[in-house]
Motif scaffolding. Structure first.
Motif, PDB file in Angstrom:
ATOM      1  N   TRP A  96      14.809  -5.768 -29.336  1.00 40.55           N
ATOM      2  CA  TRP A  96      16.180  -5.535 -28.918  1.00 40.55           C
ATOM      3  C   TRP A  96      16.331  -5.356 -27.404  1.00 40.55           C
ATOM      4  O   TRP A  96      17.314  -5.800 -26.803  1.00 40.55           O
ATOM      5  CB  TRP A  96      16.745  -4.315 -29.671  1.00 40.55           C
ATOM      6  CG  TRP A  96      18.224  -4.245 -29.627  1.00 40.55           C
ATOM      7  CD1 TRP A  96      19.085  -5.303 -29.629  1.00 40.55           C
ATOM      8  CD2 TRP A  96      19.018  -3.076 -29.553  1.00 40.55           C
ATOM      9  NE1 TRP A  96      20.375  -4.847 -29.569  1.00 40.55           N
ATOM     10  CE2 TRP A  96      20.355  -3.488 -29.527  1.00 40.55           C
ATOM     11  CE3 TRP A  96      18.722  -1.710 -29.526  1.00 40.55           C
ATOM     12  CZ2 TRP A  96      21.405  -2.577 -29.457  1.00 40.55           C
ATOM     13  CZ3 TRP A  96      19.762  -0.808 -29.470  1.00 40.55           C
ATOM     14  CH2 TRP A  96      21.093  -1.247 -29.434  1.00 40.55           C
ATOM     15  N   ASP A  97      15.323  -4.693 -26.774  1.00 36.63           N
ATOM     16  CA  ASP A  97      15.445  -4.461 -25.324  1.00 36.63           C
ATOM     17  C   ASP A  97      15.453  -5.776 -24.528  1.00 36.63           C
ATOM     18  O   ASP A  97      15.842  -5.790 -23.365  1.00 36.63           O
ATOM     19  CB  ASP A  97      14.351  -3.512 -24.793  1.00 36.63           C
ATOM     20  CG  ASP A  97      12.936  -3.868 -25.208  1.00 36.63           C
ATOM     21  OD1 ASP A  97      12.759  -4.383 -26.328  1.00 36.63           O
ATOM     22  OD2 ASP A  97      12.001  -3.638 -24.413  1.00 36.63           O
ATOM     23  N   HIS A  98      15.061  -6.887 -25.179  1.00 32.49           N
ATOM     24  CA  HIS A  98      15.010  -8.179 -24.472  1.00 32.49           C
ATOM     25  C   HIS A  98      16.202  -9.091 -24.799  1.00 32.49           C
ATOM     26  O   HIS A  98      16.309 -10.170 -24.237  1.00 32.49           O
ATOM     27  CB  HIS A  98      13.672  -8.875 -24.771  1.00 32.49           C
ATOM     28  CG  HIS A  98      12.515  -8.065 -24.286  1.00 32.49           C
ATOM     29  ND1 HIS A  98      11.825  -8.356 -23.135  1.00 32.49           N
ATOM     30  CD2 HIS A  98      11.973  -6.909 -24.769  1.00 32.49           C
ATOM     31  CE1 HIS A  98      10.882  -7.432 -22.936  1.00 32.49           C
ATOM     32  NE2 HIS A  98      10.959  -6.546 -23.920  1.00 32.49           N
ATOM     33  N   ILE A  99      17.040  -8.642 -25.744  1.00 28.16           N
ATOM     34  CA  ILE A  99      18.215  -9.472 -26.102  1.00 28.16           C
ATOM     35  C   ILE A  99      19.535  -8.691 -26.055  1.00 28.16           C
ATOM     36  O   ILE A  99      20.606  -9.273 -26.161  1.00 28.16           O
ATOM     37  CB  ILE A  99      18.060 -10.113 -27.504  1.00 28.16           C
ATOM     38  CG1 ILE A  99      17.973  -9.037 -28.596  1.00 28.16           C
ATOM     39  CG2 ILE A  99      16.837 -11.030 -27.559  1.00 28.16           C
ATOM     40  CD1 ILE A  99      18.117  -9.596 -30.016  1.00 28.16           C
TER      41      ILE A  99
ATOM     42  N   TYR B 192       4.468 -10.192 -20.701  1.00 28.42           N
ATOM     43  CA  TYR B 192       4.998  -8.991 -21.336  1.00 28.42           C
ATOM     44  C   TYR B 192       5.799  -9.457 -22.558  1.00 28.42           C
ATOM     45  O   TYR B 192       6.223 -10.612 -22.547  1.00 28.42           O
ATOM     46  CB  TYR B 192       5.907  -8.207 -20.367  1.00 28.42           C
ATOM     47  CG  TYR B 192       7.143  -8.952 -19.953  1.00 28.42           C
ATOM     48  CD1 TYR B 192       7.179  -9.712 -18.795  1.00 28.42           C
ATOM     49  CD2 TYR B 192       8.297  -8.924 -20.762  1.00 28.42           C
ATOM     50  CE1 TYR B 192       8.312 -10.424 -18.437  1.00 28.42           C
ATOM     51  CE2 TYR B 192       9.427  -9.624 -20.399  1.00 28.42           C
ATOM     52  CZ  TYR B 192       9.431 -10.379 -19.244  1.00 28.42           C
ATOM     53  OH  TYR B 192      10.552 -11.088 -18.903  1.00 28.42           O
ATOM     54  N   ASP B 193       6.019  -8.633 -23.594  1.00 30.08           N
ATOM     55  CA  ASP B 193       5.334  -7.381 -23.848  1.00 30.08           C
ATOM     56  C   ASP B 193       3.956  -7.740 -24.379  1.00 30.08           C
ATOM     57  O   ASP B 193       3.849  -8.525 -25.325  1.00 30.08           O
ATOM     58  CB  ASP B 193       6.092  -6.566 -24.883  1.00 30.08           C
ATOM     59  CG  ASP B 193       7.490  -6.166 -24.403  1.00 30.08           C
ATOM     60  OD1 ASP B 193       7.883  -6.539 -23.282  1.00 30.08           O
ATOM     61  OD2 ASP B 193       8.215  -5.509 -25.151  1.00 30.08           O
ATOM     62  N   HIS B 194       2.959  -7.090 -23.828  1.00 26.43           N
ATOM     63  CA  HIS B 194       1.601  -7.510 -24.151  1.00 26.43           C
ATOM     64  C   HIS B 194       0.627  -6.345 -24.068  1.00 26.43           C
ATOM     65  O   HIS B 194       0.622  -5.604 -23.095  1.00 26.43           O
ATOM     66  CB  HIS B 194       1.179  -8.602 -23.160  1.00 26.43           C
ATOM     67  CG  HIS B 194      -0.253  -8.997 -23.273  1.00 26.43           C
ATOM     68  ND1 HIS B 194      -0.799  -9.464 -24.441  1.00 26.43           N
ATOM     69  CD2 HIS B 194      -1.261  -8.988 -22.367  1.00 26.43           C
ATOM     70  CE1 HIS B 194      -2.090  -9.735 -24.234  1.00 26.43           C
ATOM     71  NE2 HIS B 194      -2.383  -9.450 -22.994  1.00 26.43           N
TER      72      HIS B 194
ATOM     73  N   PHE C 138       5.571  -4.150 -14.392  1.00 25.62           N
ATOM     74  CA  PHE C 138       6.864  -4.391 -15.037  1.00 25.62           C
ATOM     75  C   PHE C 138       6.931  -3.714 -16.403  1.00 25.62           C
ATOM     76  O   PHE C 138       5.928  -3.308 -16.959  1.00 25.62           O
ATOM     77  CB  PHE C 138       7.003  -5.914 -15.184  1.00 25.62           C
ATOM     78  CG  PHE C 138       8.343  -6.400 -15.657  1.00 25.62           C
ATOM     79  CD1 PHE C 138       9.434  -6.404 -14.808  1.00 25.62           C
ATOM     80  CD2 PHE C 138       8.494  -6.885 -16.949  1.00 25.62           C
ATOM     81  CE1 PHE C 138      10.670  -6.886 -15.240  1.00 25.62           C
ATOM     82  CE2 PHE C 138       9.731  -7.371 -17.382  1.00 25.62           C
ATOM     83  CZ  PHE C 138      10.815  -7.372 -16.524  1.00 25.62           C
ATOM     84  N   HIS C 139       8.160  -3.667 -16.959  1.00 27.13           N
ATOM     85  CA  HIS C 139       8.411  -3.068 -18.275  1.00 27.13           C
ATOM     86  C   HIS C 139       8.050  -1.579 -18.213  1.00 27.13           C
ATOM     87  O   HIS C 139       7.257  -1.065 -18.987  1.00 27.13           O
ATOM     88  CB  HIS C 139       7.605  -3.793 -19.364  1.00 27.13           C
ATOM     89  CG  HIS C 139       8.187  -3.679 -20.750  1.00 27.13           C
ATOM     90  ND1 HIS C 139       7.910  -2.625 -21.576  1.00 27.13           N
ATOM     91  CD2 HIS C 139       9.025  -4.477 -21.461  1.00 27.13           C
ATOM     92  CE1 HIS C 139       8.546  -2.786 -22.731  1.00 27.13           C
ATOM     93  NE2 HIS C 139       9.235  -3.906 -22.672  1.00 27.13           N
ATOM     94  N   HIS C 140       8.683  -0.905 -17.237  1.00 22.58           N
ATOM     95  CA  HIS C 140       8.405   0.516 -17.022  1.00 22.58           C
ATOM     96  C   HIS C 140       8.859   1.336 -18.218  1.00 22.58           C
ATOM     97  O   HIS C 140       9.937   1.095 -18.780  1.00 22.58           O
ATOM     98  CB  HIS C 140       9.160   1.033 -15.786  1.00 22.58           C
ATOM     99  CG  HIS C 140       8.990   0.179 -14.570  1.00 22.58           C
ATOM    100  ND1 HIS C 140       7.772  -0.358 -14.206  1.00 22.58           N
ATOM    101  CD2 HIS C 140       9.882  -0.230 -13.629  1.00 22.58           C
ATOM    102  CE1 HIS C 140       7.945  -1.068 -13.100  1.00 22.58           C
ATOM    103  NE2 HIS C 140       9.199  -1.015 -12.731  1.00 22.58           N
TER     104      HIS C 140
HETATM  105 ZN   LIG Z   1      10.080  -4.677 -24.450  1.00 24.83          ZN
END
Ligand SMILES: [Zn+2]
Ligand SMILES: [Zn+2]
Length: 307
Positions: free
Chosen positions: A78-81, A179-181, A266-268
């Motif tokens: 959800w955080d990516h869309i 990311y996310d990885h 990234f992706h703090h």
């Molecule tokens: Zn994420």
């Protein structure tokens, strides 16, 4: 001129605006990639940062003609869309958007996952009412020619659902996202004093994890710019194994080994304050001083990097 990357959202998990996130920003993942000719636009991820990107497009691009873009989604968490319904260009006639991304379950289409947020139970406008022309394309591992000299290569990463890393190449320059990885781990990591310990399985598990990590490193080999998941420190990670995110240490080592020129952290984590991020950047730069030519920066909203 090569590529230019602007950061509109740098956080993971959930937007976290507030006094402790003013400097680096509180929006979730969204990157703007521009390349010549004619300042073409590619968007990577539609986290909450895409709302402000949309406003900037209205001012900067719309006066020159209808907005045409491709959105590449790393994955559909959800955080990516979540920013997609608030991306104003979707309400403007003439806008053309191609949405690309991986899908974990074949019965779910990208249109249902992303566009499904535009339903009355969540939002006042339905997908059918949008003015823009939208097309959806499911992506797997592979390579795609995006025209005008830009190519993209995709690579599966390690996360609870399917995630793609993107490697964009343009005029010999390379921009990569990972990311996310989470670094691949030995899934048979059973200690000798535990029941079910099988030395052969442990060895095989180690080998498999090493091979997968090498594949990821090859994917961002020689990148001029790598934007990498660094949600946790090595210490925090001990309690977050299997959550699908990397540590600062792993990202820095992997980038160094792969000959990356500039690594952007990234992706703090939403709990990470500005002061902590600044301190981490200082500490990791100092620790790597004289040991690598790798440049290390913390992703910050509103900054543009030349690739
Ligand atoms: Zn994420
Ligand atoms: Zn995720």
């Amino acid at each position: 001129m090569g590529m230019r990357v602007t950061f509109w959202g740098v956080r993971g998990s959930i937007p976290c605006p507030g006094p402790t996130t003013v400097r680096y920003g509180g929006n979730t993942a969204c990157l703007e990639l521009r390349f010549d000719p004619d300042d073409r636009l590619v968007i990577i991820d539609a986290g909450s940062g895409i709302r402000e990107l949309g406003e900037s497009l209205l001012k900067r691009d719309l006066p020159r003609g209808p907005i045409r873009t491709r959105i590449f989604l790393s994955h559909t968490h959800w955080d990516h869309i979540m920013g997609f319904p608030f991306f104003t260009p979707i309400f403007i006639p003439g806008t053309e958007i191609e949405v690309y991304g991986p899908v974990s379950y074949e019965e779910d289409t990208l249109e249902e996952i992303v566009g499904g947020q535009l339903r009355y139970r969540y939002f006042p406008v339905r997908l059918e009412e949008l003015q823009a022309k939208l097309e959806y394309f499911q992506l797997k591992e592979g390579q795609k020619d995006l025209g005008a000299g830009l190519t993209v290569t995709t690579k599966y990463l390690n996360h609870p659902i399917l995630v793609l890393g993107y490697r964009f190449e343009y005029q010999g320059r390379v921009f990569c996202t990972a990311y996310d990885h989470e670094s691949f781990r030995n899934v048979f990591d059973v200690q000798p004093d535990q029941p079910g310990y099988d030395p052969e399985a442990v060895r095989e598990g180690e080998l498999a994890a090493k091979e997968e990590n090498e594949k990821v490193a090859r994917f961002f080999q020689g990148a001029d710019l790598l934007v990498h998941d660094t949600q946790y420190t090595a210490k925090e990670y001990q309690k977050k194994k299997g959550w699908g995110h990397s540590t600062f240490e792993w990202a820095i080592n992997a980038a160094h080994k792969a000959g990356v020129k500039h690594l952007v952290l990234f992706h703090h984590d939403p709990l990470r304050t500005d002061a902590e991020l600044a301190a981490l950047e200082r500490a990791y730069r100092k620790a790597m001083e004289g040991k690598t030519s790798l440049r290390i920066s913390v992703a910050r909203e509103g900054t543009t990097l030349e690739v």
